[in-house]
Design a protein around this motif. Structure first.
Motif, PDB file in Angstrom:
ATOM      1  N   VAL A  56      -5.628 -10.480  -3.326  1.00  0.00           N
ATOM      2  CA  VAL A  56      -4.496 -10.018  -4.141  1.00  0.00           C
ATOM      3  C   VAL A  56      -4.530  -8.499  -4.268  1.00  0.00           C
ATOM      4  O   VAL A  56      -3.494  -7.824  -4.154  1.00  0.00           O
ATOM      5  N   VAL A  57      -5.727  -7.946  -4.494  1.00  0.00           N
ATOM      6  CA  VAL A  57      -5.869  -6.492  -4.590  1.00  0.00           C
ATOM      7  C   VAL A  57      -5.448  -5.830  -3.279  1.00  0.00           C
ATOM      8  O   VAL A  57      -4.734  -4.816  -3.270  1.00  0.00           O
ATOM      9  N   GLY A  58      -5.873  -6.414  -2.156  1.00  0.00           N
ATOM     10  CA  GLY A  58      -5.529  -5.840  -0.857  1.00  0.00           C
ATOM     11  C   GLY A  58      -4.035  -5.847  -0.598  1.00  0.00           C
ATOM     12  O   GLY A  58      -3.459  -4.829  -0.175  1.00  0.00           O
ATOM     13  N   ILE A  59      -3.389  -6.988  -0.838  1.00  0.00           N
ATOM     14  CA  ILE A  59      -1.943  -7.088  -0.622  1.00  0.00           C
ATOM     15  C   ILE A  59      -1.199  -6.149  -1.566  1.00  0.00           C
ATOM     16  O   ILE A  59      -0.233  -5.481  -1.172  1.00  0.00           O
ATOM     17  N   LEU A  60      -1.649  -6.077  -2.816  1.00  0.00           N
ATOM     18  CA  LEU A  60      -1.012  -5.201  -3.796  1.00  0.00           C
ATOM     19  C   LEU A  60      -1.135  -3.736  -3.384  1.00  0.00           C
ATOM     20  O   LEU A  60      -0.159  -2.972  -3.454  1.00  0.00           O
ATOM     21  N   ALA A  61      -2.325  -3.339  -2.926  1.00  0.00           N
ATOM     22  CA  ALA A  61      -2.533  -1.943  -2.526  1.00  0.00           C
ATOM     23  C   ALA A  61      -1.660  -1.573  -1.334  1.00  0.00           C
ATOM     24  O   ALA A  61      -1.019  -0.512  -1.318  1.00  0.00           O
ATOM     25  N   ASP A  74      -3.667   0.142   8.482  1.00  0.00           N
ATOM     26  CA  ASP A  74      -4.229   0.395   7.147  1.00  0.00           C
ATOM     27  C   ASP A  74      -4.941  -0.826   6.583  1.00  0.00           C
ATOM     28  O   ASP A  74      -5.831  -0.689   5.731  1.00  0.00           O
ATOM     29  N   SER A  75      -4.558  -2.016   7.035  1.00  0.00           N
ATOM     30  CA  SER A  75      -5.198  -3.236   6.525  1.00  0.00           C
ATOM     31  C   SER A  75      -6.690  -3.279   6.841  1.00  0.00           C
ATOM     32  O   SER A  75      -7.439  -4.029   6.215  1.00  0.00           O
ATOM     33  N   LEU A  82      -4.869   6.251   0.639  1.00  0.00           N
ATOM     34  CA  LEU A  82      -4.788   4.812   0.386  1.00  0.00           C
ATOM     35  C   LEU A  82      -6.127   4.272  -0.096  1.00  0.00           C
ATOM     36  O   LEU A  82      -6.169   3.375  -0.947  1.00  0.00           O
ATOM     37  N   LEU A  83      -7.220   4.812   0.433  1.00  0.00           N
ATOM     38  CA  LEU A  83      -8.546   4.335   0.013  1.00  0.00           C
ATOM     39  C   LEU A  83      -8.769   4.557  -1.474  1.00  0.00           C
ATOM     40  O   LEU A  83      -9.328   3.690  -2.163  1.00  0.00           O
ATOM     41  N   ALA A  84      -8.334   5.704  -1.996  1.00  0.00           N
ATOM     42  CA  ALA A  84      -8.470   5.975  -3.433  1.00  0.00           C
ATOM     43  C   ALA A  84      -7.636   4.992  -4.244  1.00  0.00           C
ATOM     44  O   ALA A  84      -8.066   4.502  -5.298  1.00  0.00           O
ATOM     45  N   GLN A  85      -6.439   4.681  -3.763  1.00  0.00           N
ATOM     46  CA  GLN A  85      -5.580   3.711  -4.452  1.00  0.00           C
ATOM     47  C   GLN A  85      -6.206   2.317  -4.424  1.00  0.00           C
ATOM     48  O   GLN A  85      -6.195   1.586  -5.428  1.00  0.00           O
ATOM     49  N   LEU A  86      -6.772   1.952  -3.270  1.00  0.00           N
ATOM     50  CA  LEU A  86      -7.415   0.644  -3.138  1.00  0.00           C
ATOM     51  C   LEU A  86      -8.612   0.528  -4.081  1.00  0.00           C
ATOM     52  O   LEU A  86      -8.771  -0.491  -4.775  1.00  0.00           O
ATOM     53  N   LEU A 123      -9.231  -2.952   4.028  1.00  0.00           N
ATOM     54  CA  LEU A 123      -9.553  -4.063   3.134  1.00  0.00           C
ATOM     55  C   LEU A 123     -10.927  -4.656   3.432  1.00  0.00           C
ATOM     56  O   LEU A 123     -11.475  -5.395   2.613  1.00  0.00           O
ATOM     57  N   SER A 124     -11.478  -4.336   4.603  1.00  0.00           N
ATOM     58  CA  SER A 124     -12.844  -4.781   4.895  1.00  0.00           C
ATOM     59  C   SER A 124     -13.841  -4.159   3.923  1.00  0.00           C
ATOM     60  O   SER A 124     -14.923  -4.706   3.684  1.00  0.00           O
ATOM     61  N   LEU A 125     -13.480  -3.022   3.328  1.00  0.00           N
ATOM     62  CA  LEU A 125     -14.380  -2.345   2.386  1.00  0.00           C
ATOM     63  C   LEU A 125     -14.491  -3.076   1.061  1.00  0.00           C
ATOM     64  O   LEU A 125     -15.404  -2.793   0.274  1.00  0.00           O
ATOM     65  N   ILE A 126     -13.546  -3.996   0.787  1.00  0.00           N
ATOM     66  CA  ILE A 126     -13.650  -4.809  -0.427  1.00  0.00           C
ATOM     67  C   ILE A 126     -13.914  -6.277  -0.052  1.00  0.00           C
ATOM     68  O   ILE A 126     -13.571  -7.186  -0.789  1.00  0.00           O
ATOM     69  N   SER A 127     -14.490  -6.467   1.145  1.00  0.00           N
ATOM     70  CA  SER A 127     -14.978  -7.783   1.607  1.00  0.00           C
ATOM     71  C   SER A 127     -13.864  -8.789   1.892  1.00  0.00           C
ATOM     72  O   SER A 127     -14.092  -9.995   1.796  1.00  0.00           O
ATOM     73  N   VAL A 128     -12.675  -8.315   2.243  1.00  0.00           N
ATOM     74  CA  VAL A 128     -11.631  -9.236   2.710  1.00  0.00           C
ATOM     75  C   VAL A 128     -11.946  -9.604   4.155  1.00  0.00           C
ATOM     76  O   VAL A 128     -12.193  -8.731   4.982  1.00  0.00           O
ATOM     77  N   ALA A 129     -11.927 -10.893   4.459  1.00  0.00           N
ATOM     78  CA  ALA A 129     -12.354 -11.378   5.778  1.00  0.00           C
ATOM     79  C   ALA A 129     -11.244 -11.224   6.804  1.00  0.00           C
ATOM     80  O   ALA A 129     -10.741 -12.198   7.359  1.00  0.00           O
ATOM     81  N   GLU A 130     -10.872  -9.962   7.076  1.00  0.00           N
ATOM     82  CA  GLU A 130      -9.839  -9.716   8.092  1.00  0.00           C
ATOM     83  C   GLU A 130     -10.523  -9.264   9.384  1.00  0.00           C
ATOM     84  O   GLU A 130     -11.713  -9.452   9.575  1.00  0.00           O
ATOM     85  N   LEU A 131      -9.751  -8.682  10.295  1.00  0.00           N
ATOM     86  CA  LEU A 131     -10.244  -8.400  11.642  1.00  0.00           C
ATOM     87  C   LEU A 131     -11.408  -7.417  11.658  1.00  0.00           C
ATOM     88  O   LEU A 131     -12.422  -7.647  12.332  1.00  0.00           O
ATOM     89  N   THR A 132     -11.290  -6.325  10.933  1.00  0.00           N
ATOM     90  CA  THR A 132     -12.353  -5.327  10.925  1.00  0.00           C
ATOM     91  C   THR A 132     -13.637  -5.885  10.327  1.00  0.00           C
ATOM     92  O   THR A 132     -14.742  -5.579  10.781  1.00  0.00           O
ATOM     93  N   ARG A 133     -13.487  -6.748   9.319  1.00  0.00           N
ATOM     94  CA  ARG A 133     -14.664  -7.371   8.707  1.00  0.00           C
ATOM     95  C   ARG A 133     -15.413  -8.237   9.716  1.00  0.00           C
ATOM     96  O   ARG A 133     -16.643  -8.284   9.711  1.00  0.00           O
ATOM     97  N   ALA A 134     -14.683  -8.898  10.601  1.00  0.00           N
ATOM     98  CA  ALA A 134     -15.317  -9.719  11.636  1.00  0.00           C
ATOM     99  C   ALA A 134     -16.175  -8.848  12.550  1.00  0.00           C
ATOM    100  O   ALA A 134     -17.302  -9.226  12.909  1.00  0.00           O
ATOM    101  N   GLY A 135     -15.662  -7.683  12.931  1.00  0.00           N
ATOM    102  CA  GLY A 135     -16.453  -6.769  13.761  1.00  0.00           C
ATOM    103  C   GLY A 135     -17.671  -6.237  13.041  1.00  0.00           C
ATOM    104  O   GLY A 135     -18.743  -6.066  13.639  1.00  0.00           O
TER     105      GLY A 135
END
Length: 223
Positions: free
Chosen positions: A91-96, A161-162, A69-73, A165-177
């Motif tokens: 949009v990229v995150g939801i699409l992936a 898997d979401s 999935l990381l390669a696809q993202l 998305l922290s690797l592309i700077s989406v402000a989700e849960l892992t990004r907060a940590g």
């Protein structure tokens, strides 16, 4: 052992974790709806007798399931702009997530449809039902009940898997940590809090899966 563990810092960052949790939930929900659409379309193509529809669907499913999935993202985030398509991170995150989970959901739905006894399909054909009527009245209602538990299992996988998305700077849960760990140099506090929130989401979805299993069991007992 916990004298250096700062619960106070975790409490201080709880609003940030709360925002990340909300983002993870709605982002995962949207992605799951998109994955259902992709999965239904792929399943319909894969069940066709002609190779014109079946071959592309099978090739897509195999390609998605065989690559990380990381390669696809990263392809969607870094590769598409090189091809002239620039999309926002969300949009990229939801699409992936949708395109990836859709391949797995297609196989779940296909297995549910193929689990319907052949005799029931033949009986519906003999009674004069059209293809649409057979799918709507005979096949899909039974297949839906069979696929609910594995679909909820796939939803659990999608939520986990979401975190990518922290690797592309989406402000989700892992990004907060990650922000807590980098701002205060407290990785233990940041990532243990993330794990606790993901565990909470897991048990919520697991509870839904358990309820669906019991509902299916009671429905079969009544019939």
């Amino acid at each position: 052992m916990l004298e250096n563990f700062s619960f106070r810092t975790i409490v201080e960052y709880l609003p940030l974790f709360g925002q990340g949790l909300v983002t993870t939930v709605w982002l995962s929900a949207l992605s799951f709806v998109g994955a259902l659409v992709v999965g239904i379309v792929l399943c319909a193509m894969n069940l066709q007798r002609g190779w014109l529809f079946r071959a592309p669907a099978k090739a897509y499913i195999d390609a998605v399931r065989a690559t990380p999935l990381l390669a696809q993202l990263y392809f969607l985030y870094f590769g598409l702009p090189r091809l002239g398509f620039v999309l926002p991170e969300l949009v990229v995150g939801i699409l992936a997530l949708s395109l990836n989970s859709g391949a797995y959901i297609a196989e779940i739905i296909r297995a549910g449809i193929l689990s319907i006894p052949r005799g029931q399909v033949e009986a519906s054909v003999a009674s004069g039902m059209t293809y649409v009527q057979r799918m709507r009245l005979v096949v899909l209602p039974q297949a839906f009940k069979v696929t609910i538990p594995p679909l909820l299992g796939q939803a659990i996988v999608l939520v986990k898997d979401s975190a990518l998305l922290s690797l592309i700077s989406v402000a989700e849960l892992t990004r907060a940590g990650q922000l807590l760990a980098s701002d205060r140099f407290m990785p233990a506090e940041g990532f243990l809090t993330i794990a606790a929130f993901y565990l909470l989401l897991y048990y919520c979805l697991k509870g839904l899966a358990g309820l669906s299993t019991r509902w299916l069991g009671s429905a079969r007992a009544r019939t």
